[in-house]
Design an enzyme around this catalytic site. Structure first.
Site, mmCIF file in Angstrom:
data_model
loop_
_atom_site.group_PDB
_atom_site.id
_atom_site.type_symbol
_atom_site.label_atom_id
_atom_site.label_comp_id
_atom_site.label_asym_id
_atom_site.label_seq_id
_atom_site.Cartn_x
_atom_site.Cartn_y
_atom_site.Cartn_z
ATOM 1 N N ARG A 142 -9.503 15.677 4.261
ATOM 2 C CA ARG A 142 -10.758 15.356 4.962
ATOM 3 C C ARG A 142 -10.516 14.835 6.379
ATOM 4 O O ARG A 142 -11.462 14.457 7.061
ATOM 5 C CB ARG A 142 -11.537 14.309 4.167
ATOM 6 N N VAL A 201 -10.392 4.752 2.638
ATOM 7 C CA VAL A 201 -10.090 3.946 1.453
ATOM 8 C C VAL A 201 -9.545 4.889 0.379
ATOM 9 O O VAL A 201 -10.215 5.856 -0.003
ATOM 10 C CB VAL A 201 -11.340 3.195 0.941
ATOM 11 N N ILE A 202 -8.336 4.606 -0.046
ATOM 12 C CA ILE A 202 -7.664 5.497 -1.007
ATOM 13 C C ILE A 202 -7.434 4.734 -2.312
ATOM 14 O O ILE A 202 -6.905 3.616 -2.304
ATOM 15 C CB ILE A 202 -6.334 6.027 -0.410
ATOM 16 N N ALA A 239 -11.250 -1.299 6.109
ATOM 17 C CA ALA A 239 -12.631 -0.818 5.944
ATOM 18 C C ALA A 239 -13.586 -1.975 5.633
ATOM 19 O O ALA A 239 -14.768 -1.915 5.970
ATOM 20 C CB ALA A 239 -12.680 0.222 4.838
ATOM 21 N N THR A 249 -5.300 -0.482 -8.616
ATOM 22 C CA THR A 249 -6.084 -1.707 -8.822
ATOM 23 C C THR A 249 -7.570 -1.451 -8.554
ATOM 24 O O THR A 249 -7.922 -0.446 -7.925
ATOM 25 C CB THR A 249 -5.615 -2.809 -7.850
ATOM 26 N N HIS A 266 -9.256 -2.858 -6.473
ATOM 27 C CA HIS A 266 -9.488 -3.171 -5.062
ATOM 28 C C HIS A 266 -10.263 -2.043 -4.377
ATOM 29 O O HIS A 266 -11.165 -2.289 -3.593
ATOM 30 C CB HIS A 266 -8.127 -3.354 -4.385
HETATM 31 N N1 INI Z 1 -8.641 -1.197 3.451
HETATM 32 C C1 INI Z 1 -8.853 0.089 3.776
HETATM 33 O O1 INI Z 1 -9.380 0.367 4.868
HETATM 34 N N2 INI Z 1 -8.488 1.079 2.925
HETATM 35 C C2 INI Z 1 -7.929 0.817 1.693
HETATM 36 O O2 INI Z 1 -7.593 1.787 0.964
HETATM 37 C C3 INI Z 1 -7.718 -0.531 1.333
HETATM 38 N N3 INI Z 1 -7.128 -0.844 0.052
HETATM 39 O O3 INI Z 1 -7.021 0.052 -0.792
HETATM 40 O O4 INI Z 1 -6.775 -1.973 -0.207
HETATM 41 C C4 INI Z 1 -8.083 -1.545 2.250
HETATM 42 N N4 INI Z 1 -7.891 -2.848 1.970
HETATM 43 C C5 INI Z 1 -7.950 -3.895 2.969
HETATM 44 C C6 INI Z 1 -9.362 -4.411 3.231
HETATM 45 O O5 INI Z 1 -10.143 -3.432 3.916
HETATM 46 C C7 INI Z 1 -9.348 -5.670 4.085
HETATM 47 O O6 INI Z 1 -8.808 -5.388 5.342
HETATM 48 C C8 INI Z 1 -8.556 -6.821 3.465
HETATM 49 O O7 INI Z 1 -8.994 -7.044 2.132
HETATM 50 C C9 INI Z 1 -8.762 -8.124 4.268
HETATM 51 O O8 INI Z 1 -10.131 -8.525 4.251
#
Ligand code: INI
Length: 171
Positions: A128, A82-83, A57, A87, A89
């Site tokens: 969803r 995005v779940i 994402a 963390t 993150h």
């Molecule tokens: N990317 C997602 O699309 N969904 C998530 O839940 C997610 N989590 O949780 O880490 C996620 N991480 C990766 C991020 O989007 C990048 O691709 C990565 O950080 C490289 O830039």
């Protein structure tokens, strides 16, 4: 008299792009199916749809802006999932992805639509993506059809007001 402006939900002749992330692809694949289903059921020709896969994402906004700026597409539909994990993150990825899509929409001339599911649990995300709470990919494609028609309508208003004869100013 009040003039009401609304976008029609007819995709005939449109060329949409979809930017979809591979992360959590068991969800994003369903969002993509929903978006394609919506576009095809609203008269978009399958051959006129381009799908761009990005890793996550986070990467959606930058590619969406580049795709929009090609001038080839009538709209860009952004799909991701995005779940929340253990963390922080989640917070960074979800908020930057949302802000970035909004920014891309403001910087380009075609609608850029936000269809990223943010969920606390996998179950919520599944809900969803075509189960209990509908399909956010389908919804995003509907929004894209409506906004594309509205953009088109507003630019027709602008060009027809340019063509209209100017009133002469009195002395
Ligand atoms: N990317 C997602 O699309 N969904 C998530 O839940 C997610 N989590 O949780 O880490 C996620 N991480 C990766 C991020 O989007 C990048 O691709 C990565 O950080 C490289 O830039």
């Amino acid at each position: 008299m009040t003039w009401i402006h609304e976008g029609k939900l007819d995709g005939e002749g449109l060329k949409p792009a979809i930017v979809v992330s591979r992360f959590n692809s068991f969800i994003t694949g369903k969002l993509l199916d929903g978006a394609l289903d919506c576009l095809e059921r609203h008269n978009v020709n399958t051959d006129d749809i381009d799908v761009f896969w990005v890793p996550g994402a986070w990467e959606i906004p930058a590619l969406a802006l580049r795709v929009a700026d090609t001038g080839i597409f009538d709209c860009v539909i952004c799909l991701g999932a995005v779940i929340r994990g253990e963390t922080p993150h989640f917070e960074y990825v979800s908020s930057e992805s949302a802000k970035g899509v909004a920014q891309a929409a403001m910087l380009t001339d075609v609608p850029v639509i936000y269809g990223v599911v943010t969920a606390d649990t996998v179950e919520q995300a599944v809900d969803r993506a075509g189960t209990k709470s509908g399909n956010k990919g389908f919804d995003a494609a509907m929004t894209a059809l409506e906004m594309t028609a509205l953009y088109d309508h507003v630019s027709n208003l602008e060009s027809s007001s340019e063509e209209a004869p100017q009133e002469e100013e009195g002395d």
